[in-house]
Design a protein around this motif. Structure first.
Motif, PDB file in Angstrom:
ATOM      1  N   GLU A 176      15.061  11.128   2.412  1.00 54.61           N
ATOM      2  CA  GLU A 176      13.770  12.580   3.058  1.00 54.61           C
ATOM      3  C   GLU A 176      13.130  12.410   1.398  1.00 54.61           C
ATOM      4  O   GLU A 176      12.126  13.089   1.184  1.00 54.61           O
ATOM      5  CB  GLU A 176      14.529  14.227   2.326  1.00 54.61           C
TER       6      GLU A 176
ATOM      7  N   ARG B 286      12.380   9.214  -0.780  1.00 50.22           N
ATOM      8  CA  ARG B 286      12.295   8.226  -1.141  1.00 50.22           C
ATOM      9  C   ARG B 286      10.592   7.952  -0.929  1.00 50.22           C
ATOM     10  O   ARG B 286      10.590   7.170  -1.235  1.00 50.22           O
ATOM     11  CB  ARG B 286      12.947   7.056   0.346  1.00 50.22           C
ATOM     12  N   GLU B 287      10.310   8.751  -0.004  1.00 52.95           N
ATOM     13  CA  GLU B 287       8.623   9.082  -0.145  1.00 52.95           C
ATOM     14  C   GLU B 287       8.116   8.965  -1.610  1.00 52.95           C
ATOM     15  O   GLU B 287       7.443   8.355  -2.522  1.00 52.95           O
ATOM     16  CB  GLU B 287       7.703   8.803   0.630  1.00 52.95           C
TER      17      GLU B 287
ATOM     18  N   ALA C  18       9.077   6.896  -4.233  1.00 58.24           N
ATOM     19  CA  ALA C  18       8.791   5.145  -4.364  1.00 58.24           C
ATOM     20  C   ALA C  18       6.710   5.772  -4.609  1.00 58.24           C
ATOM     21  O   ALA C  18       6.807   5.212  -5.493  1.00 58.24           O
ATOM     22  CB  ALA C  18       7.844   5.035  -2.806  1.00 58.24           C
ATOM     23  N   LEU C  19       6.026   7.390  -4.914  1.00 55.75           N
ATOM     24  CA  LEU C  19       5.097   7.448  -5.573  1.00 55.75           C
ATOM     25  C   LEU C  19       5.197   7.701  -6.846  1.00 55.75           C
ATOM     26  O   LEU C  19       4.459   7.098  -7.729  1.00 55.75           O
ATOM     27  CB  LEU C  19       4.804   9.561  -4.785  1.00 55.75           C
TER      28      LEU C  19
ATOM     29  N   SER D  12       5.151   4.159  -8.422  1.00 59.33           N
ATOM     30  CA  SER D  12       4.145   3.869  -8.457  1.00 59.33           C
ATOM     31  C   SER D  12       3.089   4.735  -9.797  1.00 59.33           C
ATOM     32  O   SER D  12       2.201   3.788 -10.215  1.00 59.33           O
ATOM     33  CB  SER D  12       3.234   3.632  -7.045  1.00 59.33           C
TER      34      SER D  12
ATOM     35  N   ALA E  30       2.930  13.444  -5.298  1.00 60.70           N
ATOM     36  CA  ALA E  30       4.011  13.214  -5.369  1.00 60.70           C
ATOM     37  C   ALA E  30       4.999  14.498  -5.777  1.00 60.70           C
ATOM     38  O   ALA E  30       5.895  15.168  -5.096  1.00 60.70           O
ATOM     39  CB  ALA E  30       4.854  12.671  -6.885  1.00 60.70           C
TER      40      ALA E  30
ATOM     41  N   ASP F 215       4.824  16.597  -2.541  1.00 60.59           N
ATOM     42  CA  ASP F 215       5.473  16.174  -1.606  1.00 60.59           C
ATOM     43  C   ASP F 215       6.894  16.757  -1.938  1.00 60.59           C
ATOM     44  O   ASP F 215       7.055  16.505  -0.618  1.00 60.59           O
ATOM     45  CB  ASP F 215       5.553  14.672  -1.490  1.00 60.59           C
TER      46      ASP F 215
END
Length: 129
Positions: free
Chosen positions: A64, A66-67, A70-71, A74, A115, A118
């Motif tokens: 849940e 991971r995105e 990753a943000l 980045s 991020a 989210d």
């Protein structure tokens, strides 16, 4: 309870790593705003971002998150790149490098904001009716 990942370095400027990393983001914003791309504050921010990078790389987020993870990675990479590009401006003034440095910092800010946006729903438990 420390907010730093287990085994991750705490840079020692704050009781926990979170306050220290918040300072790094504030330095990044101020450097971009003022155009002061060198000095001890920039060096300190680069060290803090390096420590945060190590902490993020050590984490293995659940599906849940991971995105969001990753943000954050980045955003961190863009922030560091912006600072490094900005430091090049002290050697040779170049408007293209200046624009790229500023754009990298702005992009990092946008990714960090996304991020955070989210992360909130991902951390709230789902309600079953």
């Amino acid at each position: 309870m420390s907010a730093v990942a287990p085994g991750a370095p705490n840079d020692g400027d704050a009781p926990d790593g979170v306050a220290s990393r918040v300072v790094a983001w504030r330095i990044l914003r101020r450097v971009n705003r003022d155009g002061a791309w060198t000095g001890p504050a920039v060096d300190r921010a680069l060290r803090r971002f390096a420590a945060l990078d190590r902490s993020l790389n050590a984490l293995r987020p659940v599906a849940e998150l991971r995105e969001v993870h990753a943000l954050l990675q980045s955003a961190l990479q863009m922030a560091r790149q912006g600072l490094l590009l900005g430091q090049r401006l002290t050697v040779a003034a170049n408007s293209a490098i200046g624009r790229n440095a500023s754009a990298a910092v702005a992009g990092a800010e946008l990714l960090l904001a996304q991020a955070r946006t989210d992360l909130v729903p991902a951390l709230n438990p789902r309600r079953v009716r």
